[in-house]
Each structure stands twice: as structure tokens, then as C-alpha cells.
Design a protein around this motif. Sequence first.
Motif, mmCIF file in Angstrom:
data_model
loop_
_atom_site.group_PDB
_atom_site.id
_atom_site.type_symbol
_atom_site.label_atom_id
_atom_site.label_comp_id
_atom_site.label_asym_id
_atom_site.label_seq_id
_atom_site.Cartn_x
_atom_site.Cartn_y
_atom_site.Cartn_z
ATOM 1 N N ARG A 73 0.992 -1.351 -0.038
ATOM 2 C CA ARG A 73 -0.076 -0.030 0.095
ATOM 3 C C ARG A 73 0.886 1.131 -0.010
ATOM 4 O O ARG A 73 1.465 1.440 0.889
ATOM 5 C CB ARG A 73 -0.854 0.163 1.049
ATOM 6 N N ALA A 74 1.144 1.951 -1.080
ATOM 7 C CA ALA A 74 2.041 3.024 -1.130
ATOM 8 C C ALA A 74 1.275 4.042 -0.798
ATOM 9 O O ALA A 74 0.208 4.578 -0.864
ATOM 10 C CB ALA A 74 2.179 3.237 -2.767
ATOM 11 N N VAL A 75 2.201 5.010 0.181
ATOM 12 C CA VAL A 75 1.591 6.187 0.918
ATOM 13 C C VAL A 75 2.532 7.111 0.526
ATOM 14 O O VAL A 75 3.707 7.176 0.921
ATOM 15 C CB VAL A 75 1.568 5.777 2.465
ATOM 16 N N ALA A 76 2.266 8.135 -0.287
ATOM 17 C CA ALA A 76 3.096 9.090 -0.769
ATOM 18 C C ALA A 76 3.213 10.282 0.303
ATOM 19 O O ALA A 76 2.304 11.062 0.552
ATOM 20 C CB ALA A 76 2.844 9.718 -1.962
ATOM 21 N N ALA A 77 4.468 10.821 1.154
ATOM 22 C CA ALA A 77 4.676 11.803 1.600
ATOM 23 C C ALA A 77 4.946 13.061 0.804
ATOM 24 O O ALA A 77 5.872 12.676 -0.044
ATOM 25 C CB ALA A 77 5.759 11.509 2.639
ATOM 26 N N LEU A 78 4.358 13.974 0.796
ATOM 27 C CA LEU A 78 4.461 15.078 0.122
ATOM 28 C C LEU A 78 5.860 15.966 0.530
ATOM 29 O O LEU A 78 5.832 16.320 1.872
ATOM 30 C CB LEU A 78 3.215 16.091 -0.022
ATOM 31 N N ARG A 79 6.539 16.641 -0.197
ATOM 32 C CA ARG A 79 7.794 17.404 0.056
ATOM 33 C C ARG A 79 7.001 18.868 0.302
ATOM 34 O O ARG A 79 6.547 19.636 -1.030
ATOM 35 C CB ARG A 79 8.775 17.450 -0.682
ATOM 36 N N ALA A 86 7.121 13.594 -9.432
ATOM 37 C CA ALA A 86 7.369 12.102 -9.009
ATOM 38 C C ALA A 86 5.931 11.470 -9.212
ATOM 39 O O ALA A 86 5.870 10.318 -9.714
ATOM 40 C CB ALA A 86 8.281 11.967 -7.869
ATOM 41 N N TYR A 87 4.917 12.035 -8.308
ATOM 42 C CA TYR A 87 3.734 11.155 -8.151
ATOM 43 C C TYR A 87 2.859 11.565 -9.179
ATOM 44 O O TYR A 87 2.045 10.807 -9.621
ATOM 45 C CB TYR A 87 3.209 11.865 -6.970
ATOM 46 N N ALA A 129 1.060 3.747 -10.760
ATOM 47 C CA ALA A 129 0.130 3.105 -9.755
ATOM 48 C C ALA A 129 -0.411 4.285 -8.823
ATOM 49 O O ALA A 129 0.159 5.210 -8.630
ATOM 50 C CB ALA A 129 0.880 2.072 -9.091
ATOM 51 N N ALA A 130 -1.398 3.866 -8.417
ATOM 52 C CA ALA A 130 -2.201 4.499 -7.197
ATOM 53 C C ALA A 130 -1.294 4.550 -5.925
ATOM 54 O O ALA A 130 -1.198 3.393 -5.416
ATOM 55 C CB ALA A 130 -3.753 4.364 -7.206
ATOM 56 N N ARG A 153 -5.278 14.168 -8.165
ATOM 57 C CA ARG A 153 -6.517 13.048 -7.889
ATOM 58 C C ARG A 153 -6.959 12.310 -8.909
ATOM 59 O O ARG A 153 -7.741 11.317 -8.835
ATOM 60 C CB ARG A 153 -7.731 14.256 -7.523
ATOM 61 N N ALA A 154 -6.482 12.555 -10.184
ATOM 62 C CA ALA A 154 -6.871 11.772 -11.275
ATOM 63 C C ALA A 154 -6.290 10.323 -11.285
ATOM 64 O O ALA A 154 -6.872 9.340 -11.547
ATOM 65 C CB ALA A 154 -6.614 12.402 -12.686
ATOM 66 N N ARG A 155 -5.265 10.232 -10.550
ATOM 67 C CA ARG A 155 -4.489 9.109 -10.296
ATOM 68 C C ARG A 155 -4.563 8.535 -8.891
ATOM 69 O O ARG A 155 -4.350 7.187 -8.808
ATOM 70 C CB ARG A 155 -2.935 8.978 -11.019
ATOM 71 N N HIS A 156 -4.391 9.251 -8.101
ATOM 72 C CA HIS A 156 -4.206 8.796 -6.733
ATOM 73 C C HIS A 156 -5.223 9.039 -5.671
ATOM 74 O O HIS A 156 -6.092 9.897 -6.220
ATOM 75 C CB HIS A 156 -2.895 9.632 -6.133
ATOM 76 N N ARG A 157 -5.194 8.494 -4.528
ATOM 77 C CA ARG A 157 -6.135 8.781 -3.480
ATOM 78 C C ARG A 157 -5.592 9.965 -2.552
ATOM 79 O O ARG A 157 -4.680 9.756 -1.843
ATOM 80 C CB ARG A 157 -6.508 7.442 -2.778
ATOM 81 N N VAL A 158 -6.005 11.171 -2.566
ATOM 82 C CA VAL A 158 -5.523 12.088 -1.887
ATOM 83 C C VAL A 158 -6.297 12.114 -0.588
ATOM 84 O O VAL A 158 -7.612 12.143 -0.422
ATOM 85 C CB VAL A 158 -5.817 13.395 -2.519
ATOM 86 N N VAL A 159 -5.591 12.070 0.552
ATOM 87 C CA VAL A 159 -6.100 11.797 1.957
ATOM 88 C C VAL A 159 -5.632 12.886 2.679
ATOM 89 O O VAL A 159 -4.551 13.312 2.746
ATOM 90 C CB VAL A 159 -5.528 10.620 2.568
ATOM 91 N N THR A 160 -6.696 13.600 3.334
ATOM 92 C CA THR A 160 -6.305 14.686 4.343
ATOM 93 C C THR A 160 -5.962 14.179 5.757
ATOM 94 O O THR A 160 -7.195 13.335 6.186
ATOM 95 C CB THR A 160 -7.456 15.944 4.369
#
Length: 374
Positions: free
Chosen positions: A258-264, A284-285, A291-292, A316-323
Motif C-alpha cells: 500500500r503506497a503512501v506518498a509523503a509530500l515535500r 514524481a507522483y 500506480a495509485a 487526484r486523477a490517479r491517486h487517492r488524496v487523503v487529508t
Amino acid sequence: MITWRRGEVLAVRREWRGAVELTVRQVDGDTDGGAGGASGAPEFRALAYPELVGRPEVGDTVLLNTTAQTMGLGTGGYALVTAIPDRLPADPERGPGHLVKGRYTPLQAVVLGVDEQDSPHHAVLRDADDLDAMPVVIADLHSALPAVCAGVRAVRPEARIAYVMTDGGALPAWFSMTVSALRDADWIVGTVTTGQAMGGDLEAVTVHSGLLAARQVLRADIAVVTQGPGNLGTDTRWGFSGVAAGEAVNAAAALGGRAVAALRISDADPRERHQGVSHHSLTAYGRVALAAADVVVPDLDEPLASQLAADVATLRARHRVVTVPVDGLDEALRTTPVKLSTMGRGLDEDHAHFVASAAAGRHAAALLPPPASP
């Protein structure tokens, strides 16, 4: 391409896992790049990796690579010891291992790969192909590592966190005082060095095999993937080492993680391209990751919140944006066993950067199954 100097070791300043910091006085060559000592000869802070060159002692003559000092590069301010010519280390015992890292450079080293045939873990990893939905937190900069760990521990202090180090920054894991301190404090269960990076508790050929080793060998609940200390960038759209963060998303997804992308994120960086969400994360993302992932946006105050929302709109088109809420994360960050620093700025100087990384850790911890009942 390399500036060479000969020096004499004046003092051993300090040591941490895999590294010795020295004061070295230059004894020949041009005198640019070092601060003058009492004798007038330049003196350098130097770093030696005993696994590669042996352990220097006071009085030893050492050969130095001083390119960073000559060019003013941001590599920690160290001259690097390349040899102790008058006291070479004994030949290592011949043992298992045939992975060559630093390949075809003067300091190429042979290590035992975690998944190679002579490894005790080969049978486990030979057909390994699944991370069992393990959360994999992916970040651009090494400075995110302790902050991600703080976010995980704020939710699940018992979670086993493994660090998978890519080769976009420092190649020796020994360079990182952060990794050494996190290991000593039991905040991470181990480091897997991948690609040309070396010196971890385990050595792997690729990020893929490194992630599998983190899960199957280190028994990690969560893996954190980021480059070692340092970051290469050219002020261009594609010429930066953080591009690899998008490739790490793909690797995690390919293996069922489960990829979790940390934003810079920064509201303190003076460079426009790194304000709000850095173009490193957006490229990068948004372009490299096919992949999502769960892209974690910290729930910060205005006006930064509105800027972040606008910056991540294209993801948002590719990934699940989570607040993710940030309450309690400041306190968690202040418990880290290392001093938080990014581009010379500490926690209070670039608070958003570290909170964003901690929020990614908090989200990853929330993805874990509930702890077993006592």
C-alpha cells in the motif's frame, strides 16, 4: 574530476555506526578549501568508513578526496578518506557474497546480498512476490525519515519500521547519523540498502527486493523508502534524484504493498519551485508514478491549506488524496532521537515540511490491522 590531498590525522572527533569523523591537517598540495590550523596548513573535517578503508588513528597519513571542499558542494562539509596508505587493513576473510556495489569505482566493495544464493534468506526470498498489503511510505528527502517514524509511533508505537534506502543521495548508509540514532533508539528495526547504496543491515539489488527483504526478513509492519542524505538537483523539470520516489510507488504497488506518498511541503523554502508542494513531489507522483498511492495532505491552517489543495488537484486523477489531521504531531516530532533538519532548517523553521512527513506516517499506521489482544 577528483581533488586529491594527503593529510595527517590530528584527532578523532566522534564516531557512529560505520563512520569515524576526524580532524585532518593537509600535508601537501594546494591550500584551497580548508581552514588554516595553528601551523598554517589547512585542516579538514574528514570522514572515514572503516568497513571500506580501515580505522584511522591519530598520526596516520591518509589520502583524501577533497572535491567537495574545493567546489563548495553540500556534502556535509567532509573530506573523505580514501586510503590509509601506510597501514592498509588486513584482507577480509573470504566468505559468502558476490554483490559488487560502487561497481567499477576505486572503492568497489563486495557484499552479501540478502537474496543471493549464499544468503541464509535466499530460500525465503527466492519466490517472494507479495508485501501482504504492507504500508510503504515514500518520501523525497532523507530528512523525512525520522518525521515519518514519529508519525507512525504516535499511533502505533509498537510497529516495526524498516528503512529501505535508495541510491539517489549518499551511497553509504554509514554517512547517516540519523539512521544510526534511529537504530540505537529502536525506532527502526533495520536498514536495507538498495541499488548502489551500501552499508545497511541487509543489502539488496533493487528497491523491489529491498521491500521484500524488509517484509520477509526484518518482519517490518511498515517500510519507509527514501534516498540517503543529500539530494541531487539541477533546477530542471526532470533532473533531480527525487524522481525515484515515483518509481518507488510503482515498486510498492507491483508487490502488493500500500503506497503512501509523503509530500515535500514547505512554507519556508526561499525557492519558488519548492514552496507549497514541491515540484519534486508533483513530478514524481504526478508523472512518474503509474500506480495509485495514498497521497497524504496534512490538515494545516490557512493560507497554506488552500495552496496545498490547489497544488495536489492534478494528482487526484490517479491517486487517492487523503487529508490527515495534525493534532499531536508537533509533540510527536519533538520526541525524535535526532535533531530534525532539512536544508539547514529545523523543526520550528520549516514546520510544515516535518508535519507533512509525520502525517504520512500517521496515515500508514492507521492502515495496519488492529494490534493483537493481550
